[in-house]
Each structure stands twice: as structure tokens, then as C-alpha cells.
Write an enzyme that holds these catalytic residues in place. Structure first.
Site, PDB file in Angstrom:
ATOM      1  CG  MET A  30      -1.642  -1.193   1.231  1.00 36.25           C
ATOM      2  SD  MET A  30      -3.227  -1.130   2.171  1.00 36.25           S
ATOM      3  CE  MET A  30      -2.714  -0.456   3.919  1.00 36.25           C
ATOM      4  CG  HIS A  37       6.873  -1.994   2.436  1.00 33.74           C
ATOM      5  ND1 HIS A  37       6.924  -0.964   3.147  1.00 33.74           N
ATOM      6  CD2 HIS A  37       5.583  -2.521   2.456  1.00 33.74           C
ATOM      7  CE1 HIS A  37       5.715  -0.687   3.437  1.00 33.74           C
ATOM      8  NE2 HIS A  37       4.796  -1.838   3.104  1.00 33.74           N
ATOM      9  CD  GLN A  61      -6.431  -3.834   2.243  1.00 28.97           C
ATOM     10  OE1 GLN A  61      -6.387  -4.311   1.307  1.00 28.97           O
ATOM     11  NE2 GLN A  61      -5.288  -3.877   3.020  1.00 28.97           N
ATOM     12  CD  GLN A 156      -2.190  -9.180   4.017  1.00 28.13           C
ATOM     13  OE1 GLN A 156      -2.778  -8.165   4.144  1.00 28.13           O
ATOM     14  NE2 GLN A 156      -0.606  -9.061   3.848  1.00 28.13           N
TER      15      GLN A 156
HETATM   16  P1  AMP Z   1       1.294  -2.943   3.445  1.00 24.54           P
HETATM   17  O1  AMP Z   1       1.777  -1.810   2.608  1.00 24.54           O
HETATM   18  O2  AMP Z   1       1.389  -2.564   4.930  1.00 24.54           O
HETATM   19  O3  AMP Z   1       0.175  -3.469   2.977  1.00 24.54           O
HETATM   20  O4  AMP Z   1       2.480  -4.074   3.487  1.00 24.54           O
HETATM   21  C1  AMP Z   1       2.768  -4.878   2.207  1.00 24.54           C
HETATM   22  C2  AMP Z   1       3.683  -5.917   2.397  1.00 24.54           C
HETATM   23  O5  AMP Z   1       4.844  -5.528   3.278  1.00 24.54           O
HETATM   24  C3  AMP Z   1       2.539  -6.834   3.360  1.00 24.54           C
HETATM   25  O6  AMP Z   1       3.091  -8.413   2.825  1.00 24.54           O
HETATM   26  C4  AMP Z   1       3.243  -6.794   4.765  1.00 24.54           C
HETATM   27  O7  AMP Z   1       3.194  -7.751   5.425  1.00 24.54           O
HETATM   28  C5  AMP Z   1       4.806  -6.359   4.537  1.00 24.54           C
HETATM   29  N1  AMP Z   1       5.257  -5.637   5.660  1.00 24.54           N
HETATM   30  C6  AMP Z   1       4.905  -4.745   6.173  1.00 24.54           C
HETATM   31  N2  AMP Z   1       5.744  -4.583   7.402  1.00 24.54           N
HETATM   32  C7  AMP Z   1       6.485  -5.281   7.350  1.00 24.54           C
HETATM   33  C8  AMP Z   1       7.944  -5.422   8.206  1.00 24.54           C
HETATM   34  N3  AMP Z   1       8.035  -4.661   9.405  1.00 24.54           N
HETATM   35  N4  AMP Z   1       8.563  -6.695   8.100  1.00 24.54           N
HETATM   36  C9  AMP Z   1       8.156  -7.500   7.001  1.00 24.54           C
HETATM   37  N5  AMP Z   1       7.164  -7.199   6.005  1.00 24.54           N
HETATM   38  C10 AMP Z   1       6.457  -6.087   6.214  1.00 24.54           C
END
Ligand code: AMP
Length: 284
Positions: A30, A37, A61, A156
Site C-alpha cells: 500500500m 517492504h 479493506q 493475512q
Molecule cells: P502494506 O503496505 O502494509 O500492505 O504491506 C505490504 C507488505 O509488506 C505486506 O506483505 C506486509 O506484511 C509487508 N510488511 C509490512 N511491514 C513489514 C515488516 N516490518 N517486516 C516485513 N514485512 C512487512
């Protein structure tokens, strides 16, 4: 690096790699990208000749009282980071290109039956229905061989893996470890909402999980460890515990005993001021 907001343009560009038999890695996000990320993107770049990243703050969502409108969208900085990481394609759809029929006007609904009735799903009704809806669209647009998801969002990953299995998506779902700040706070785009005192108290989540892990290691029961969550929250004036639970790492079923064969996992969500944060950790 090719950037497109159009699903058809993107798919046409990517499709030549299928003919070349190059594996395509995909990282859905996102935006408001941080090192968490970046770790997913690095892994995809290392494991696949082609990497696609999507940036889309998916409205379906978010609940009515959640932070859809205020969610950070630093697109220029995100694109610069992705370019520096060697990403080949960035998909930046708009609400209109992802939901051309209009929000609330689609014929097809995806609904989970049970995996979203616990943990974050129970606290955010409809959230995971929105997640499977958007991820299935993204999988159909990108058609990745591997898709990388962070264990930060543990429920998730379990739900996406199950969705890919049930719908026969020809994709390997790759879970990736949580990336933390030096003091232990799990990285999150929402950490930018925290003021200085909230940032300090946000350590509640990782502190709770580390103590829970110590307790599990020294033979405490599930109920003793769960009690710790309630007690520890009392020491943090800005924290409101949303849930603290211990579940099997493989399928999130409830556990009444701590046994290594269940890969017990502590999972926590808490409001820190107005900001809802989540974290989880293997307990053995
Ligand atoms: P989001 O932008 O929050 O939807 O996250 C995108 C992806 O990055 C998702 O698969 C999250 O689980 C992963 N993600 C977010 N924060 C972390 C973190 N601190 N460590 C590892 N993966 C992450």
C-alpha cells in the site's frame, strides 16, 4: 523501471517474460515504503529475473472509521526507492482502474467463512474479504510465479495462502520475516502517525511478545502468558489492548497448551493513542 496504472498495459508488458520463461516475483504493497517492504522486494529481485511491485491503498479493506483518507501516500519517494532496488515494473492503479464498476457495485463478492473470524478479522469485520478481493485481482493482472508477503501480517499470509490453494492460483506464496527498528518495534507505515511519547509506548507490543516467549520457554501455561498481556498493558497509559492471543503457527487454531510441534505464535494488536499497531512472534 516501467510504471503503469493500467492493468492491461502492465499485463501486456509483463507477458513477454512468460514466453521467455523468466519467473516473475510480485510484492503487493500500500506504499509508504520502509525497510520491511524493501526486504520483500530485495528477496524477489534476488530470486526472480523480473520483479513487479504494486502500490495501491485498497479502499475495500478499510472499515468506515479507519484511516483510508489519511493513509500516507509518498509516491515519489516510494518510486525512487523501488528504482534503487532494481524493480522492473510498478503497478500504481487508481480506485477507478481497480474497480471500474464502482465501489459497492461489483457483482462478485469474495467472502471468507472462518479464517477471518479470529484475531484482526474479528476486530476489523470485512477487512480480509477486501484483502482477498484485491489480491485475487492483482494475481490475475500480474500472474506472478512467486508472491512475497510479510509475516508482520501473519493472519493475512495464512489467508492468502489458503486463497491461492482453493482457487488454484499458480503462485508460490512466500512468507518473509518481520523487519524491526533497532529497539524492537515492528516497522509499519502507520508508525509515522505516532508522536514521541506514543512511539516510546509502542514498544509495548514487542516487549509483550518477548516476555511471552521467555515465559513459554520456561514452561508457563497459555493462560498464564495471556494474563501477562492484561497486566503489562496497565503499565502503558496510552495503550489499549485490542487482542493478545496464542495460536498454532501453521493454521492459527487455538491452543490450550504450549507444545513445540504446534509452533505456538503470540499475536497482539493494540491501539497506541489513535493508531492501531500489530505484531507477532514465534514463542518456541
Ligand atoms: P502494506 O503496505 O502494509 O500492505 O504491506 C505490504 C507488505 O509488506 C505486506 O506483505 C506486509 O506484511 C509487508 N510488511 C509490512 N511491514 C513489514 C515488516 N516490518 N517486516 C516485513 N514485512 C512487512
Amino acid at each position: 523501471m516501467l510504471i503503469s496504472e493500467n492493468p492491461f498495459t502492465l499485463r501486456t508488458k509483463i507477458s513477454r517474460h512468460y514466453c521467455e520463461e523468466k519467473s516473475v516475483g510480485f510484492v503487493p504493497t500500500m506504499g509508504a515504503l520502509h525497510d520491511g517492504h524493501a526486504s520483500l522486494v530485495r528477496r524477489s529481485v534476488a530470486e526472480n529475473p523480473v520483479t513487479v511491485v504494486s502500490i495501491f491503498v485498497n479502499p475495500t479493506q478499510f472499515g468506515a472509521n479507519e484511516d483510508l483518507d489519511t493513509y500516507p501516500r509518498p509516491l515519489e519517494a516510494d518510486l525512487a526507492l523501488l528504482e534503487s532496488l532494481g524493480v522492473d515494473y510498478v503497478f500504481t492503479p487508481t480506485e477507478r482502474t481497480m474497480y471500474p464498476q464502482g465501489k459497492g457495485n461489483y457483482e462478485l463478492l469474495m467472502q471468507l467463512r472462518s479464517m477471518d473470524k479470529i484475531l484482526c478479522g474479528a476486530k476489523r469485520p470485512g477487512h480480509f474479504d477486501g484483502v482477498v478481493q484485491v489480491v485475487s485481482k492483482l494475481f490475475n493482472i500480474v500472474r506472478p510465479d512467486r508472491a512475497y508477503f510479510g509475516e508482520k501480517d501473519f493472519q493475512q499470509v495464512a489467508i492468502i495462502r489458503r486463497m491461492a490453494e482453493e482457487l488454484f492460483f499458480p503462485v508460490e506464496v512466500v512468507p518473509c520475516p518481520i523487519i524491526r527498528e533497532p529497539d524492537g518495534l515492528a516497522m509499519s507505515s502507520r508508525n509515522t502517525y505516532l508522536n514521541a511519547e506514543e512511539r516510546r509506548q509502542a514498544l509495548f507490543l514487542s516487549t509483550l511478545l518477548k516476555r511471552a516467549r521467555e515465559m513459554a520457554g520456561s514452561g508457563n501455561s497459555v493462560s498464564e502468558i495471556l494474563e501477562l498481556g492484561r497486566r503489562l498493558a496497565e503499565d502503558y497509559s496510552l495503550i489499549r489492548l485490542d487482542y493478545f492471543d496464542i495460536r498454532a503457527g501453521s493454521d492459527l487454531r487455538a491452543l490450550d497448551e504450549i507444545k513445540a510441534e504446534d509452533a505456538p505464535r503470540g499475536l497482539v494488536a493494540a491501539f497506541c493513542g489513535q493508531t492501531r499497531l500489530i505484531d507477532n512472534m514465534a514463542l518456541l
